[in-house]
Design an enzyme around this catalytic site. Structure first.
Site, mmCIF file in Angstrom:
data_model
loop_
_atom_site.group_PDB
_atom_site.id
_atom_site.type_symbol
_atom_site.label_atom_id
_atom_site.label_comp_id
_atom_site.label_asym_id
_atom_site.label_seq_id
_atom_site.Cartn_x
_atom_site.Cartn_y
_atom_site.Cartn_z
ATOM 1 N N HIS A 12 3.720 3.253 0.161
ATOM 2 C CA HIS A 12 5.123 3.105 -0.242
ATOM 3 C C HIS A 12 5.266 2.008 -1.299
ATOM 4 O O HIS A 12 5.861 2.225 -2.360
ATOM 5 C CB HIS A 12 5.976 2.784 0.984
ATOM 6 C CG HIS A 12 7.417 2.630 0.678
ATOM 7 N ND1 HIS A 12 8.296 3.687 0.708
ATOM 8 C CD2 HIS A 12 8.145 1.541 0.319
ATOM 9 C CE1 HIS A 12 9.495 3.248 0.380
ATOM 10 N NE2 HIS A 12 9.436 1.946 0.140
ATOM 11 N N GLU A 13 4.707 0.847 -1.018
ATOM 12 C CA GLU A 13 4.806 -0.273 -1.962
ATOM 13 C C GLU A 13 4.034 0.013 -3.248
ATOM 14 O O GLU A 13 4.438 -0.410 -4.327
ATOM 15 C CB GLU A 13 4.328 -1.575 -1.318
ATOM 16 C CG GLU A 13 5.184 -2.053 -0.155
ATOM 17 C CD GLU A 13 6.665 -2.170 -0.495
ATOM 18 O OE1 GLU A 13 7.007 -2.577 -1.628
ATOM 19 O OE2 GLU A 13 7.491 -1.855 0.385
ATOM 20 N N HIS A 16 6.345 1.729 -5.684
ATOM 21 C CA HIS A 16 7.190 0.803 -6.447
ATOM 22 C C HIS A 16 6.372 0.093 -7.524
ATOM 23 O O HIS A 16 6.782 0.003 -8.678
ATOM 24 C CB HIS A 16 7.811 -0.252 -5.524
ATOM 25 C CG HIS A 16 8.738 0.288 -4.493
ATOM 26 N ND1 HIS A 16 9.817 1.082 -4.782
ATOM 27 C CD2 HIS A 16 8.749 0.125 -3.144
ATOM 28 C CE1 HIS A 16 10.446 1.384 -3.663
ATOM 29 N NE2 HIS A 16 9.816 0.819 -2.653
#
Length: 177
Positions: A12-13, A16
């Site tokens: 997920h990170e 980003h």
């Protein structure tokens, strides 16, 4: 569970981080988990930190860097975490079902629909008083039908599904906020 949690949150990170990097923003830190640090490594611009409890993560950018890109690009950076979890879950569904990517895509989207539908039906009074399947029955069913690999893939798919859905909520702690 913890290792799969770390991987899912890191994915997920990484979403980003990757999209921001493509737009010229270099993150200072990518933090996976909470609590004290158990592992870290550094690249040219970024320190990647893994903390003891796999419960959340954050990608930290230099002050005012995100203001230098358009609102549309900011939206892409914000949505990329969910997108990476979505893609990871579809790839895992492909392995889990031993099928084509297209069939996995259809199956995973059906899973999302069924999961959301089930959440809304769980709150009916009838199901609370007399649940259809007990916890012990569910665990026995899961453990008897899965190989270790299938079980790990199942947990990975489910964690990435939860990260997708939770981060779409309009709550400040999540990306949707």
């Amino acid at each position: 569970y913890m290792f799969i949690g770390y991987i899912s949150i890191f994915i997920h990170e990484l979403g980003h981080y990757s999209s921001a990097y493509l737009f010229g923003i270099k993150a200072n830190q990518v933090v996976t988990g909470m609590g004290f640090k158990i592992l870290s490594f550094r690249t040219k611009h970024t320190t990647f930190i893994f903390n003891i409890i796999p419960g959340g993560g954050v990608t930290v950018y230099p002050q005012n860097q995100t203001d230098k890109i358009s609102r549309f690009k900011q939206f892409i950076v914000l949505g990329s975490g969910v997108f990476f979890n979505y893609i990871a879950a579809i790839l895992a569904t492909t392995l889990y079902l031993e099928t084509s990517l297209f069939h996995a895509f259809i199956s995973f989207n059906t899973m999302i629909h069924n999961f959301i539908h089930t959440l809304f039906t769980l709150f009916s009074l009838t199901d609370v008083i007399t649940p259809q399947v007990g916890m012990i029955d569910s665990i026995e069913l899961i453990s008897s039908n899965f190989t270790t690999t299938k079980f790990i893939l199942f947990i990975f798919i489910f964690m990435n599904l939860l990260l997708c859905l939770l981060n779409l909520l309009t709550i400040p702690f999540f990306d949707g906020g």
